[in-house]
Design an enzyme around this catalytic site. Structure first.
Site, PDB file in Angstrom:
ATOM      1  N   PRO A   1      -4.004  -0.328  19.026  1.00  0.00           N
ATOM      2  CA  PRO A   1      -3.572  -0.810  17.579  1.00  0.00           C
ATOM      3  C   PRO A   1      -3.567   0.219  16.494  1.00  0.00           C
ATOM      4  CG  PRO A   1      -5.657  -1.699  18.482  1.00  0.00           C
ATOM      5  CD  PRO A   1      -4.920  -0.893  19.396  1.00  0.00           C
TER       6      PRO A   1
ATOM      7  N   LYS B   1       1.399  -0.525  15.138  1.00  0.00           N
ATOM      8  CA  LYS B   1       2.814  -0.503  15.491  1.00  0.00           C
ATOM      9  C   LYS B   1       3.464  -1.735  16.221  1.00  0.00           C
ATOM     10  CE  LYS B   1       4.079   3.137  13.526  1.00  0.00           C
ATOM     11  NZ  LYS B   1       4.030   2.746  12.336  1.00  0.00           N
TER      12      LYS B   1
ATOM     13  N   HIS C   1       1.038  -1.286  -0.067  1.00  0.00           N
ATOM     14  CA  HIS C   1      -0.071   0.045  -0.198  1.00  0.00           C
ATOM     15  C   HIS C   1       0.857   1.314  -0.030  1.00  0.00           C
ATOM     16  CE1 HIS C   1      -4.074  -1.926   1.764  1.00  0.00           C
ATOM     17  NE2 HIS C   1      -3.597  -2.413   0.617  1.00  0.00           N
TER      18      HIS C   1
ATOM     19  N   TYR D   1      -9.436   4.692   8.004  1.00  0.00           N
ATOM     20  CA  TYR D   1      -9.414   4.904   9.158  1.00  0.00           C
ATOM     21  C   TYR D   1     -10.639   5.959   9.321  1.00  0.00           C
ATOM     22  CZ  TYR D   1      -4.964   2.683  10.136  1.00  0.00           C
ATOM     23  OH  TYR D   1      -3.732   1.631  10.438  1.00  0.00           O
TER      24      TYR D   1
ATOM     25  N   TYR E   1       3.635   6.611  10.287  1.00  0.00           N
ATOM     26  CA  TYR E   1       3.070   5.420   9.902  1.00  0.00           C
ATOM     27  C   TYR E   1       3.883   4.386   9.209  1.00  0.00           C
ATOM     28  CZ  TYR E   1      -1.073   2.550   9.007  1.00  0.00           C
ATOM     29  OH  TYR E   1      -1.880   1.335   8.965  1.00  0.00           O
TER      30      TYR E   1
HETATM   31  P1  FAD Z   1       3.063 -12.051  21.623  1.00  0.00           P
HETATM   32  O1  FAD Z   1       2.849 -12.189  20.195  1.00  0.00           O
HETATM   33  O2  FAD Z   1       2.080 -11.731  22.778  1.00  0.00           O
HETATM   34  O3  FAD Z   1       3.927 -13.433  21.778  1.00  0.00           O
HETATM   35  C1  FAD Z   1       4.342 -13.792  23.050  1.00  0.00           C
HETATM   36  C2  FAD Z   1       4.410 -15.256  23.332  1.00  0.00           C
HETATM   37  O4  FAD Z   1       4.961 -15.848  24.483  1.00  0.00           O
HETATM   38  C3  FAD Z   1       3.031 -15.817  23.190  1.00  0.00           C
HETATM   39  O5  FAD Z   1       3.011 -17.098  22.357  1.00  0.00           O
HETATM   40  C4  FAD Z   1       2.650 -16.447  24.407  1.00  0.00           C
HETATM   41  O6  FAD Z   1       2.056 -17.698  24.391  1.00  0.00           O
HETATM   42  C5  FAD Z   1       4.070 -16.512  25.038  1.00  0.00           C
HETATM   43  N1  FAD Z   1       4.194 -16.554  26.478  1.00  0.00           N
HETATM   44  C6  FAD Z   1       3.596 -15.839  27.449  1.00  0.00           C
HETATM   45  N2  FAD Z   1       3.794 -16.073  28.770  1.00  0.00           N
HETATM   46  C7  FAD Z   1       4.630 -17.191  28.565  1.00  0.00           C
HETATM   47  C8  FAD Z   1       5.288 -17.985  29.773  1.00  0.00           C
HETATM   48  N3  FAD Z   1       4.919 -17.865  31.135  1.00  0.00           N
HETATM   49  N4  FAD Z   1       5.997 -18.896  29.291  1.00  0.00           N
HETATM   50  C9  FAD Z   1       6.136 -19.363  27.996  1.00  0.00           C
HETATM   51  N5  FAD Z   1       5.659 -18.584  27.104  1.00  0.00           N
HETATM   52  C10 FAD Z   1       4.800 -17.337  27.345  1.00  0.00           C
HETATM   53  N6  FAD Z   1      -0.037  -5.065  16.283  1.00  0.00           N
HETATM   54  C11 FAD Z   1       0.159  -4.453  15.060  1.00  0.00           C
HETATM   55  O7  FAD Z   1       1.106  -3.910  14.674  1.00  0.00           O
HETATM   56  N7  FAD Z   1      -1.050  -4.099  14.292  1.00  0.00           N
HETATM   57  C12 FAD Z   1      -2.235  -4.689  14.541  1.00  0.00           C
HETATM   58  O8  FAD Z   1      -3.318  -4.707  13.624  1.00  0.00           O
HETATM   59  C13 FAD Z   1      -2.413  -5.639  15.893  1.00  0.00           C
HETATM   60  N8  FAD Z   1      -3.571  -5.946  15.930  1.00  0.00           N
HETATM   61  C14 FAD Z   1      -3.557  -6.732  17.275  1.00  0.00           C
HETATM   62  C15 FAD Z   1      -4.808  -7.170  17.886  1.00  0.00           C
HETATM   63  C16 FAD Z   1      -5.018  -8.051  18.615  1.00  0.00           C
HETATM   64  C17 FAD Z   1      -6.329  -8.636  19.228  1.00  0.00           C
HETATM   65  C18 FAD Z   1      -3.646  -8.164  19.611  1.00  0.00           C
HETATM   66  C19 FAD Z   1      -4.022  -8.912  21.153  1.00  0.00           C
HETATM   67  C20 FAD Z   1      -2.704  -7.502  19.256  1.00  0.00           C
HETATM   68  C21 FAD Z   1      -2.469  -6.757  18.109  1.00  0.00           C
HETATM   69  N9  FAD Z   1      -1.281  -6.030  17.886  1.00  0.00           N
HETATM   70  C22 FAD Z   1      -1.428  -5.447  16.383  1.00  0.00           C
HETATM   71  C23 FAD Z   1      -0.243  -6.378  18.650  1.00  0.00           C
HETATM   72  C24 FAD Z   1       0.796  -7.286  17.885  1.00  0.00           C
HETATM   73  O9  FAD Z   1       0.021  -8.423  17.541  1.00  0.00           O
HETATM   74  C25 FAD Z   1       1.637  -7.658  18.912  1.00  0.00           C
HETATM   75  O10 FAD Z   1       2.494  -6.276  19.360  1.00  0.00           O
HETATM   76  C26 FAD Z   1       2.667  -8.657  18.870  1.00  0.00           C
HETATM   77  O11 FAD Z   1       2.020 -10.158  18.679  1.00  0.00           O
HETATM   78  C27 FAD Z   1       3.816  -8.749  19.693  1.00  0.00           C
HETATM   79  O12 FAD Z   1       4.802  -9.980  19.576  1.00  0.00           O
HETATM   80  P2  FAD Z   1       5.462 -10.431  20.622  1.00  0.00           P
HETATM   81  O13 FAD Z   1       6.088 -11.632  20.271  1.00  0.00           O
HETATM   82  O14 FAD Z   1       6.187  -9.439  21.564  1.00  0.00           O
HETATM   83  O15 FAD Z   1       4.088 -11.025  21.698  1.00  0.00           O
HETATM   84  C1  DHB Z   2      -5.123  -3.935  10.882  1.00  0.00           C
HETATM   85  C2  DHB Z   2      -4.899  -3.490  12.126  1.00  0.00           C
HETATM   86  C3  DHB Z   2      -4.495  -2.336  12.665  1.00  0.00           C
HETATM   87  O1  DHB Z   2      -4.446  -2.105  14.083  1.00  0.00           O
HETATM   88  C4  DHB Z   2      -4.300  -1.480  12.043  1.00  0.00           C
HETATM   89  O2  DHB Z   2      -3.888  -0.060  12.348  1.00  0.00           O
HETATM   90  C5  DHB Z   2      -4.315  -1.725  10.660  1.00  0.00           C
HETATM   91  C6  DHB Z   2      -4.897  -2.824   9.941  1.00  0.00           C
HETATM   92  C7  DHB Z   2      -5.477  -5.112  10.641  1.00  0.00           C
HETATM   93  O3  DHB Z   2      -5.573  -6.029  11.487  1.00  0.00           O
HETATM   94  O4  DHB Z   2      -5.502  -5.294   9.302  1.00  0.00           O
END
Ligand code: FAD
Ligand code: DHB
Length: 393
Positions: free
Chosen positions: A293, A297, A72, A201, A385
């Protein structure tokens, strides 16, 4: 068992870090509480910054993303149903974003992890990092009912917001900064074509809406909802009606409705912990910080953290220097705080707050109108962004 770096969590932060360390010839072991299918299947982020795209390429796992992901060159904003476009590429010297779901990223990461023989232990329960303030840290866990232990040089908490690693840092050292927003996002996935080529948005009197996508045939939509609301109160028809109202008639005319196959409500939070290191423990990704979200980021910040940390670990193992490890928290937090600011600002600009007075809403509309008419304002939004540089001047 012994390894150089024990990583807790096999989400994006943990697996990107494991692959980066493998590339640098550093031995790592990843411990994950859930099953691989569970971690891979979670529907989360959808937008990759250039930094994340480049990391996928550098690790040699970007081929499918380039085939199936959607580049995009900009995004749309809508205010009370009037849509306008912001061209990131023109405003940032050619930078773009990649629409490619987190679950696809996880698949690509897991394939590489398997091919490169990186060790990940799934369904590891009671994971407990210990002796983190000594030179001999170790981690214990339970695997199929059997107690296990790995000795290591460093432990990295990539275990998300609800993980165990952050809580190992003494309360006297750990500072937390937090803003909890008084609303959530109700998200759906449906196998229908997106209503627009790029994201929308939308700020509407009734609240925020976001039209996003995963592919030319799969749409992702979000509407702001109250935290007290339950999924059962949102049958598909009600969600589609609300999406159409908030996006406005022009976009609504292009919305294709269909049955949703994923529906969930996520709370919104800004959260930062400082420092991101204590002794031989480092934090990366959601374990250290959460963004609402709105700015897309979260995943991208996890990527920049592990790039910084892998560079610091590589420097340590190459020439014994601790300098980059000592600087990791400061370096990572500098980028984190800027993304926190952007996500907070964009959330404030686009959402309806329970205590919003007519004056506040006028301010939002005026700011959106200003963005619509000012190249300078658009450039500010665009450069944040697409993602701020890893190495700022
Ligand atoms: P996580 O993905 O949370 O991974 C952490 C891992 O550690 C998990 O697999 C968990 O099971 C494991 N864990 C936890 N505790 C323990 C333990 N005690 N022992 C062993 N393992 C453990 N970000 C964006 O950029 N854009 C988006 O659109 C967006 N939408 C989102 C929507 C939702 C519903 C959520 C919840 C988050 C969203 N995010 C988004 C955020 C993004 O998904 C996270 O920032 C990203 O997953 C971070 O990655 P991470 O590996 O740091 O943590
Ligand atoms: C999506 C999620 C977001 O938080 C965002 O800012 C843009 C796109 C998505 O899930 O597609």
């Amino acid at each position: 068992m012994r390894t150089q770096v024990a990583i807790i969590g096999a989400g994006p932060a943990g697996l990107f870090l494991a692959l980066l360390l493998r590339e640098a010839g550093i031995d790592a072991l990843v411990l994950e509480r859930q099953t691989q299918d569970y971690v891979q299947g979670r529907v989360r982020a959808g937008v990759l910054e250039q930094v994340a795209v480049e990391l996928m390429d550098r690790l040699g796992i970007g081929a499918r993303m380039h085939r199936e992901g959607l580049i995009h060159t900009g995004t749309n904003l809508a205010v009370d149903g009037e849509v306008f476009h912001i061209n990131f590429a023109k405003l940032t010297g050619g930078q773009t974003i990649m629409v490619y779901g987190q679950s696809e990223v996880m698949k690509d990461l897991n394939d590489a992890i398997a091919a490169r023989d990186v060790k990940v232990i799934y369904e590891a329960t009671d994971v407990a990092p210990q002796a983190l303030d000594t030179v001999d840290p170790f981690v214990t866990w339970c695997e199929n009912g059997v107690a296990k232990r790995v000795d290591c040089d460093f432990v990295v908490g990539c275990d998300g917001y609800h993980g165990v690693a952050r809580s190992c840092i003494p309360a006297s050292i750990l500072k937390t900064f937090e803003r909890v927003y008084p609303f959530g996002w109700l998200g759906i996935l449906a196998d229908v074509p997106p209503c627009e080529e790029e994201l929308i948005y939308a700020n509407h009197e009734r609240g925020f809406a976001l039209a996003s996508m995963r592919s030319p045939t799969r749409s992702r939509y979000y509407v702001q909802c109250a935290l007290s609301e339950k999924i059962e109160e949102w049958p598909d028809d009600r969600i589609w009606d609300e999406i159409c109202t908030r996006l406005g008639p022009e976009a609504a005319a292009k919305v294709t409705r269909g049955p949703s196959f994923e529906k969930s409500i996520a709370p919104l939070r800004s959260f930062v912990t400082e420092p991101m290191r204590w002794g031989h423990l480092f934090l990366a990704g959601d374990a250290a910080h959460i963004v609402p979200p709105t700015g897309a980021k979260g995943l991208n910040l996890a990527v920049s953290d592990v790039i910084f940390l892998s560079e610091a670990l590589a420097e340590y193992y190459e020439n014994g220097s601790q300098a980059a490890l000592d600087n990791y928290s400061t370096r990572a937090l500098a980028r984190v705080w800027k993304a926190e600011r952007f996500s907070w600002w964009f959330t404030g600009l686009t959402h309806r707050f329970p205590n919003t007075e007519p004056f506040d809403r006028k301010m939002q509309v005026a700011e959106l109108e200003y963005i619509r008419s000012s190249r300078a304002a658009q450039a500010t939004l665009a450069e944040n962004y697409v993602g701020l540089p890893l190495r700022p001047n």
